[in-house]
Design a protein around this motif. Structure first.
Motif, PDB file in Angstrom:
ATOM      1  N   VAL A 157       0.861  -1.175   0.000  1.00 49.91           N
ATOM      2  CA  VAL A 157       0.000   0.000   0.000  1.00 49.91           C
ATOM      3  C   VAL A 157       0.900   1.227   0.000  1.00 49.91           C
ATOM      4  O   VAL A 157       1.777   1.378   0.857  1.00 49.91           O
ATOM      5  CB  VAL A 157      -0.930   0.031   1.239  1.00 49.91           C
ATOM      6  N   ARG A 158       0.663   2.108  -0.945  1.00 48.04           N
ATOM      7  CA  ARG A 158       1.428   3.345  -1.088  1.00 48.04           C
ATOM      8  C   ARG A 158       0.782   4.440  -0.256  1.00 48.04           C
ATOM      9  O   ARG A 158      -0.443   4.491  -0.109  1.00 48.04           O
ATOM     10  CB  ARG A 158       1.413   3.738  -2.570  1.00 48.04           C
ATOM     11  N   VAL A 159       1.611   5.339   0.264  1.00 46.65           N
ATOM     12  CA  VAL A 159       1.103   6.535   0.927  1.00 46.65           C
ATOM     13  C   VAL A 159       2.009   7.701   0.559  1.00 46.65           C
ATOM     14  O   VAL A 159       3.228   7.584   0.599  1.00 46.65           O
ATOM     15  CB  VAL A 159       0.986   6.370   2.464  1.00 46.65           C
ATOM     16  N   VAL A 160       1.377   8.788   0.117  1.00 44.23           N
ATOM     17  CA  VAL A 160       2.095  10.043  -0.073  1.00 44.23           C
ATOM     18  C   VAL A 160       1.829  10.827   1.200  1.00 44.23           C
ATOM     19  O   VAL A 160       0.711  11.250   1.465  1.00 44.23           O
ATOM     20  CB  VAL A 160       1.613  10.796  -1.335  1.00 44.23           C
ATOM     21  N   SER A 161       2.875  10.986   1.990  1.00 41.78           N
ATOM     22  CA  SER A 161       2.737  11.476   3.355  1.00 41.78           C
ATOM     23  C   SER A 161       2.788  12.995   3.457  1.00 41.78           C
ATOM     24  O   SER A 161       3.544  13.658   2.747  1.00 41.78           O
ATOM     25  CB  SER A 161       3.871  10.881   4.196  1.00 41.78           C
ATOM     26  N   HIS A 162       2.022  13.498   4.398  1.00 38.97           N
ATOM     27  CA  HIS A 162       2.213  14.870   4.857  1.00 38.97           C
ATOM     28  C   HIS A 162       3.611  14.882   5.481  1.00 38.97           C
ATOM     29  O   HIS A 162       3.926  13.981   6.277  1.00 38.97           O
ATOM     30  CB  HIS A 162       1.120  15.187   5.883  1.00 38.97           C
ATOM     31  N   PRO A 163       4.484  15.817   5.127  1.00 41.21           N
ATOM     32  CA  PRO A 163       5.869  15.742   5.619  1.00 41.21           C
ATOM     33  C   PRO A 163       6.021  15.501   7.124  1.00 41.21           C
ATOM     34  O   PRO A 163       6.817  14.634   7.523  1.00 41.21           O
ATOM     35  CB  PRO A 163       6.478  17.081   5.173  1.00 41.21           C
ATOM     36  N   PRO A 164       5.252  16.173   8.004  1.00 44.27           N
ATOM     37  CA  PRO A 164       5.436  15.897   9.430  1.00 44.27           C
ATOM     38  C   PRO A 164       4.997  14.490   9.867  1.00 44.27           C
ATOM     39  O   PRO A 164       5.327  14.052  10.967  1.00 44.27           O
ATOM     40  CB  PRO A 164       4.566  16.962  10.123  1.00 44.27           C
ATOM     41  N   SER A 165       4.272  13.773   9.011  1.00 41.31           N
ATOM     42  CA  SER A 165       3.777  12.439   9.370  1.00 41.31           C
ATOM     43  C   SER A 165       4.708  11.311   8.941  1.00 41.31           C
ATOM     44  O   SER A 165       4.474  10.149   9.300  1.00 41.31           O
ATOM     45  CB  SER A 165       2.398  12.205   8.750  1.00 41.31           C
ATOM     46  N   GLU A 166       5.753  11.612   8.201  1.00 34.26           N
ATOM     47  CA  GLU A 166       6.630  10.558   7.700  1.00 34.26           C
ATOM     48  C   GLU A 166       7.195   9.696   8.831  1.00 34.26           C
ATOM     49  O   GLU A 166       7.228   8.464   8.724  1.00 34.26           O
ATOM     50  CB  GLU A 166       7.786  11.136   6.885  1.00 34.26           C
ATOM     51  N   GLY A 167       7.629  10.302   9.914  1.00 28.36           N
ATOM     52  CA  GLY A 167       8.196   9.541  11.025  1.00 28.36           C
ATOM     53  C   GLY A 167       7.211   8.538  11.591  1.00 28.36           C
ATOM     54  O   GLY A 167       7.577   7.405  11.921  1.00 28.36           O
ATOM     55  N   PHE A 168       5.946   8.943  11.704  1.00 30.25           N
ATOM     56  CA  PHE A 168       4.922   8.014  12.181  1.00 30.25           C
ATOM     57  C   PHE A 168       4.809   6.821  11.235  1.00 30.25           C
ATOM     58  O   PHE A 168       4.837   5.664  11.661  1.00 30.25           O
ATOM     59  CB  PHE A 168       3.562   8.695  12.330  1.00 30.25           C
ATOM     60  N   TYR A 169       4.655   7.093   9.942  1.00 21.44           N
ATOM     61  CA  TYR A 169       4.480   6.001   8.987  1.00 21.44           C
ATOM     62  C   TYR A 169       5.669   5.049   9.004  1.00 21.44           C
ATOM     63  O   TYR A 169       5.502   3.827   8.959  1.00 21.44           O
ATOM     64  CB  TYR A 169       4.238   6.539   7.571  1.00 21.44           C
ATOM     65  N   ARG A 170       6.860   5.590   9.097  1.00 21.90           N
ATOM     66  CA  ARG A 170       8.051   4.730   9.157  1.00 21.90           C
ATOM     67  C   ARG A 170       8.056   3.905  10.443  1.00 21.90           C
ATOM     68  O   ARG A 170       8.474   2.752  10.443  1.00 21.90           O
ATOM     69  CB  ARG A 170       9.301   5.568   8.999  1.00 21.90           C
ATOM     70  N   SER A 171       7.565   4.475  11.535  1.00 25.22           N
ATOM     71  CA  SER A 171       7.558   3.753  12.814  1.00 25.22           C
ATOM     72  C   SER A 171       6.579   2.582  12.821  1.00 25.22           C
ATOM     73  O   SER A 171       6.703   1.688  13.658  1.00 25.22           O
ATOM     74  CB  SER A 171       7.245   4.706  13.976  1.00 25.22           C
ATOM     75  N   VAL A 172       5.622   2.591  11.908  1.00 24.45           N
ATOM     76  CA  VAL A 172       4.647   1.497  11.834  1.00 24.45           C
ATOM     77  C   VAL A 172       4.852   0.623  10.595  1.00 24.45           C
ATOM     78  O   VAL A 172       3.942  -0.090  10.184  1.00 24.45           O
ATOM     79  CB  VAL A 172       3.181   2.021  11.934  1.00 24.45           C
ATOM     80  N   GLY A 173       6.050   0.686  10.012  1.00 24.38           N
ATOM     81  CA  GLY A 173       6.412  -0.274   8.988  1.00 24.38           C
ATOM     82  C   GLY A 173       6.515   0.199   7.559  1.00 24.38           C
ATOM     83  O   GLY A 173       6.878  -0.586   6.681  1.00 24.38           O
TER      84      GLY A 173
END
Length: 152
Positions: free
Chosen positions: A107-123
């Motif tokens: 599943v692809r996600v184009v992240s809001h820049p401040p949210s990248e750390g969250f997405y990386r922390s969950v895989g």
């Protein structure tokens, strides 16, 4: 958060999802243009899997939408006052289950820049950047991919 439930949204949830998007503190300042006038329309909710995180009283704590045709996490928001409580993590786990059930392998996600750390922390793994799309999006956004675990 034991009373937290993840339930399918209905068209009647349109107004409260729109309010969450427009009121998110993460989109203040330079990011405000991206959500100004944004609508989570009833037709969108009916066309795509949209799931809500609600507490025992039905209070909206967060939501996500998954675009099955494009294998993309399109929207994901957690209420400002509910961040840091594990709600985002629970929504991601749920989303990956829905993706697996739909036969997706990523599943692809184009992240809001401040949210990248969250997405990386969950895989999620960063795979690139999405270019700016003026006039509303005048900055690059991280592009990430969640591998969808096989049933096990």
């Amino acid at each position: 958060m034991d009373a937290l439930r993840v339930v399918r949204a209905t068209a009647a949830d349109s107004d409260r999802l729109t309010a969450m998007v427009r009121g998110a503190r993460a989109y203040e300042g330079e990011y405000a243009a991206m959500v100004a006038g944004y609508l989570v329309e009833p037709a969108y909710i009916e066309a795509h899997p949209v799931f809500l995180a609600v507490d025992g009283r039905g209070t909206l704590l967060g939501f996500y939408s998954l675009l099955l045709g494009g294998a993309e996490l399109d929207l994901m928001f957690v209420a400002d006052g509910a961040q840091g409580l594990g709600i985002g993590r629970r929504l991601i786990v749920h989303m990956l289950g829905e993706a697996r059930a739909a036969g997706l392998t990523s599943v692809r996600v184009v992240s809001h820049p401040p949210s990248e750390g969250f997405y990386r922390s969950v895989g999620a793994e960063r795979v690139g950047v999405s270019p700016a799309q003026p006039p509303k999006v005048t900055w690059e956004r991280p592009e990430l991919v969640f591998p969808v675990p096989a049933p096990g």
